[in-house]
Write a protein that holds these residues in place. Structure first.
Motif: not given
Length: 317
Positions: A26-29, A32-36, A79-92, A95-98
């Motif tokens: 995924c593009p690291p730049h 905005r939240p990404h949908i997987s 079953c299909r789950l839709t997950i909103q998440h960030n592509i990158t995050s800071s260490i704290p 939890g925004l990533q999968v």
């Protein structure tokens, strides 16, 4: 620099960012939240267990008098789950990533649901997946529960998002029932929810082992939580993270070693018997026996699931 397992470190104007291996490609730049989407077969209902060591099975005989056992049919739908998440995050905010251990834990839960009724009708408490702390992370978690709420309606399942700061240990702060709702933190606990959580029989956590300080805080929370209410079992999924250590002059997984220092084996627990202090007893789950239900990830070789119980022996009279 890419780690040997699941984390890529990236430099950005906002400081160091990390990326889960699940998001590679995924593009690291993207800010905005990404949908997987994650798909898996719906669990089949297990055979009804009649008693210990026996099962009640509806069966027939063929024309030769041989027993005809029911065959488990292949799942007819997914079953299909839709997950909103960030592509990158800071260490704290990881939890925004999968993370990979979360998906391995999902495989384990789906397998248990397919093979037994152990998880039917229970109260479960999820303690963190990448460490779920802070309003941004909790808001994202609540959004994902809302987006996928239709998946759980037919099972009459209720999911609540509450903040639990391991540093503050257990029990969490409880908001007064007569406190004006507009002034209460939306993720604060009610007394009834706290009592329900202490009555939970199943605890879950995934990818929360990477910092020794957080590991210490987690086990301090577990010690207090698991000694209250009903008997509990924790299933904790983790990924070994290797780093070069100047002290060891080698690539080591110090976070994993620190985690293991909290656990005794079943044999050690029995060996010490009544003379042992309260302790955590851990058993590693054989992942070779857990099929991969969730399709959109590579399990790899450095993920583990541990069954953990908190036990102590009563002194002799």
């Amino acid at each position: 620099m890419e780690d040997e397992n699941s984390t890529t470190s990236l430099a950005s104007n906002g400081g160091e960012q990390v990326m889960s291996e699940v998001h590679l490609g995924c593009p690291p730049h993207l800010t905005r939240p990404h949908i997987s989407h994650f798909t898996f077969p719906l669990p089949q209902s297990p055979l009804h267990v009649k008693g210990e060591g026996s099962c009640e099975i509806m069966s027939n005989l063929d024309k030769d008098g041989d027993l005809v056992l029911p065959r488990r049919s292949k799942p007819s739908n997914n079953c299909r789950l839709t997950i909103q998440h960030n592509i990158t995050s800071s260490i704290p905010s990881v939890g925004l990533q999968v993370w990979r251990a979360e998906l391995v834990l999902a495989d384990f839960v789906l397998h248990k649901m397919s093979m037994s009724s152990d998880f039917n009708g229970i109260v479960a408490l999820e303690l963190g997946a990448g460490t779920d702390r802070g309003t941004d992370v909790l808001d994202n978690c609540a959004m994902n529960v809302h987006v996928n709420s239709g998946t759980f309606n037919h099972n009459r399942t209720s999911v609540y998002i509450r903040e639990l700061d391991w540093i503050m240990s257990w029990p969490p702060w409880v908001g007064l029932d007569d406190f004006p709702s507009q002034n209460r933190h939306k993720y604060s606990w009610a007394q009834s929810e706290l009592e329900e959580a202490e009555g939970a029989s199943l605890l879950l956590a995934a990818d929360v082992i990477y910092s020794e300080d957080l590991t210490d805080a987690l086990f301090n929370t577990l010690r207090r939580l698991m000694s209250r209410g009903s008997s509990k079992v924790l299933y904790l999924a983790l990924e070994k993270r290797y780093n070069f250590s100047l002290d060891d002059l080698d690539v080591v997984a110090n976070g994993y070693s620190h985690f293991r220092s909290y656990l005794k084996s079943e044999e050690e627990s029995r060996e010490f018997g009544n003379e042992s202090l309260p302790c955590f007893v851990g058993t590693r789950i054989d992942l070779a026996e857990i099929p991969q239900y969730v399709r959109e990830y590579d399990r790899g070789n450095d993920v583990e699931i541990w069954q953990i119980r908190y036990t102590f022996s009563k002194p002799n009279n």
